[in-house]
Design a protein around this motif. Structure first.
Motif, PDB file in Angstrom:
ATOM      1  N   PRO A   1       0.836  -1.206   0.000  1.00 20.06           N
ATOM      2  CA  PRO A   1       0.000   0.000   0.000  1.00 20.06           C
ATOM      3  C   PRO A   1       0.867   1.251   0.000  1.00 20.06           C
ATOM      4  O   PRO A   1       2.008   1.213   0.440  1.00 20.06           O
ATOM      5  N   CYS A   2       0.266   2.336  -0.495  1.00 22.54           N
ATOM      6  CA  CYS A   2       0.971   3.613  -0.480  1.00 22.54           C
ATOM      7  C   CYS A   2       0.122   4.633   0.280  1.00 22.54           C
ATOM      8  O   CYS A   2      -0.980   4.329   0.734  1.00 22.54           O
ATOM      9  N   PHE A   3       0.649   5.823   0.418  1.00 21.59           N
ATOM     10  CA  PHE A   3      -0.070   6.849   1.185  1.00 21.59           C
ATOM     11  C   PHE A   3      -1.441   7.141   0.573  1.00 21.59           C
ATOM     12  O   PHE A   3      -2.406   7.404   1.272  1.00 21.59           O
ATOM     13  N   ARG A   4      -1.519   7.055  -0.756  1.00 20.52           N
ATOM     14  CA  ARG A   4      -2.781   7.377  -1.430  1.00 20.52           C
ATOM     15  C   ARG A   4      -3.821   6.271  -1.267  1.00 20.52           C
ATOM     16  O   ARG A   4      -5.007   6.494  -1.485  1.00 20.52           O
ATOM     17  N   CYS A   5      -3.393   5.081  -0.895  1.00 17.54           N
ATOM     18  CA  CYS A   5      -4.364   4.040  -0.531  1.00 17.54           C
ATOM     19  C   CYS A   5      -5.073   4.479   0.757  1.00 17.54           C
ATOM     20  O   CYS A   5      -6.240   4.164   0.987  1.00 17.54           O
ATOM     21  N   LEU A   6      -4.332   5.194   1.576  1.00 20.33           N
ATOM     22  CA  LEU A   6      -4.839   5.633   2.875  1.00 20.33           C
ATOM     23  C   LEU A   6      -5.671   6.904   2.737  1.00 20.33           C
ATOM     24  O   LEU A   6      -6.762   7.022   3.303  1.00 20.33           O
TER      25      LEU A   6
ATOM     26  N   GLN B   1      -7.708  -0.235  -5.918  1.00 21.66           N
ATOM     27  CA  GLN B   1      -8.268   0.849  -6.726  1.00 21.66           C
ATOM     28  C   GLN B   1      -7.441   2.128  -6.609  1.00 21.66           C
ATOM     29  O   GLN B   1      -7.878   3.190  -7.042  1.00 21.66           O
ATOM     30  N   CYS B   2      -6.273   2.030  -6.016  1.00 21.87           N
ATOM     31  CA  CYS B   2      -5.479   3.236  -5.775  1.00 21.87           C
ATOM     32  C   CYS B   2      -4.952   3.790  -7.099  1.00 21.87           C
ATOM     33  O   CYS B   2      -4.316   3.067  -7.874  1.00 21.87           O
ATOM     34  N   PRO B   3      -5.211   5.087  -7.372  1.00 18.38           N
ATOM     35  CA  PRO B   3      -4.714   5.655  -8.633  1.00 18.38           C
ATOM     36  C   PRO B   3      -3.191   5.639  -8.717  1.00 18.38           C
ATOM     37  O   PRO B   3      -2.629   5.492  -9.811  1.00 18.38           O
ATOM     38  N   ALA B   4      -2.517   5.764  -7.580  1.00 21.37           N
ATOM     39  CA  ALA B   4      -1.051   5.881  -7.619  1.00 21.37           C
ATOM     40  C   ALA B   4      -0.359   4.526  -7.716  1.00 21.37           C
ATOM     41  O   ALA B   4       0.284   4.209  -8.718  1.00 21.37           O
ATOM     42  N   CYS B   5      -0.507   3.672  -6.667  1.00 20.93           N
ATOM     43  CA  CYS B   5       0.279   2.436  -6.670  1.00 20.93           C
ATOM     44  C   CYS B   5      -0.343   1.334  -7.514  1.00 20.93           C
ATOM     45  O   CYS B   5       0.373   0.464  -8.016  1.00 20.93           O
ATOM     46  N   ALA B   6      -1.676   1.347  -7.711  1.00 23.32           N
ATOM     47  CA  ALA B   6      -2.285   0.305  -8.531  1.00 23.32           C
ATOM     48  C   ALA B   6      -2.295   0.710 -10.007  1.00 23.32           C
ATOM     49  O   ALA B   6      -1.966  -0.082 -10.882  1.00 23.32           O
TER      50      ALA B   6
HETATM   51 ZN   LIG Z   1      -1.708   3.200  -3.211  1.00 22.13          ZN
END
Ligand SMILES: [Zn+2]
Length: 349
Positions: A170-175, A246-251
């Motif tokens: 996970p990344c910060f944008r998942c959060l 569904q994360c725009p950044a890491c996914a």
């Molecule tokens: Zn992410």
């Protein structure tokens, strides 16, 4: 080896079995960038410098003020009296704590156009920013370079910490998928902050960093730890795998903040929260020649010159601080129009 010789400096750290001599060598060979030299940055920096991280880069755009002294370790009254730049003052104090490592101050506002250069070659970044938006930019940069970073945030008596590896989910944008509106975010200027809380959060950040750098990666916490010292609440949040998908950044690999499609930069002019000051971002091509400006100002009023900024006191109510990256902080007003006119008068276009 005498117990009070320089070579015994790290003896207690090496004695701690999970680190040992091998872990310490890895720490000594590491480069860490500390993004922000406020309450979190100064404390995390001191721990990492004392632990012997080989290269520490300190990045901050601000100068030391009296309101900082309540919690921002490293700074002393003279730093506030002289309005020294935080990165420079912190570097100097840290160098007197550990002269055997490299410490590099950078006075700059981090943006999508300079983040690659500013964080170049960092093995790990400590997020000690006072600006919520900058984390979206840092997260994109970390994913693009597969560099780990330790998120930390603290307002009031509560804060949270988590290391993101920079390698996938996970990344910060998942959060936090989207930046919240500015009005929805409490800041230290609006809600206050307790020194004990910022020290705790910074210490937790440094601890995760030391685990990672010393090769103890399986011991890094995999949850977001959130602590409230006032309500005595400690929580751990597991990031939801379905959300991460569904994360725009890491996914999806959409690094729109790094690519500059979504702005995180400060506005062209901004009233600095909780301070009688306005920051004007003059679009500067390259580095401003500070000595030339100091010369121009010599007959105008009292001038303070440092390698990082020049400051003019045109009258007893105002000051203009010009940084090498072209930013000007005007104090003595919270009116953007007044700040602009002072800027036009003394700095020019
Ligand atoms: Zn992410």
């Amino acid at each position: 080896m005498s117990s009070d010789s320089p070579s015994s400096r790290y003896a207690r750290q090496i004695q701690f079995a999970p680190i040992g001599a091998e872990g310490h060598d890895q720490i000594a060979g590491s480069r860490v960038a500390i993004l922000g030299c406020g309450a979190l940055g100064t404390v995390a920096a001191e721990i990492l410098v004392r632990a012997g991280v080989g290269h520490v880069r300190l990045i901050d755009r601000d100068v030391v003020e009296w309101t900082n002294l309540q919690r921002q370790s490293l700074y002393v009254e003279q730093d506030a009296t002289e309005g020294r730049s935080k990165a420079a003052a912190a570097s100097e104090h840290l160098a007197s704590i550990n002269s055997s490592i490299e410490i590099e101050p950078i006075v700059a506002d981090v943006t999508s156009s300079n983040i690659r250069a500013i964080l170049d070659q960092a093995d790990l970044v400590i997020d000690a920013a006072d600006n919520f938006l900058i984390r979206f930019l840092l997260n994109d940069w970390a994913l693009s370079t597969a560099t780990p970073w330790v998120h930390g945030g603290c307002v009031g008596a509560a804060g949270q910490v988590r290391l993101f590896t920079g390698s996938g989910s996970p990344c910060f944008r998942c959060l936090v998928p989207e930046p919240p509106p500015a009005s929805a975010v409490d800041t230290c200027d609006t809600a206050g902050v307790v020194g004990a809380a910022t020290h705790l959060i910074a210490s937790l950040q440094a601890s995760e960093a030391i685990k990672w750098l010393s090769g103890n990666r399986s011991d890094v916490r995999e949850t977001l730890l959130s602590v409230d010292l006032w309500s005595n609440r400690i929580r751990e949040l597991k990031l939801n795998a379905a959300i991460a998908q569904q994360c725009p950044a890491c996914a999806d690999g959409n690094l729109e903040f790094l690519e500059g499609a979504r702005a995180v930069e400060s506005e062209a002019a901004a009233v600095l929260c909780g301070r009688d000051a306005v920051q004007i971002n003059n679009a500067a091509d390259g580095i401003v020649q500070l000595p030339l400006m100091a010369k121009r100002w010599a007959g105008v009023g009292r001038v303070q010159s440092t390698p990082f900024f020049v400051r003019l006191f045109p009258d007893s109510d105002h000051s203009l601080t010009l940084f090498r990256d072209g930013r000007v902080v005007v104090t003595g007003t919270s009116e953007i129009s007044e700040a602009r006119s002072l800027c036009d008068r003394y700095v020019g276009g």
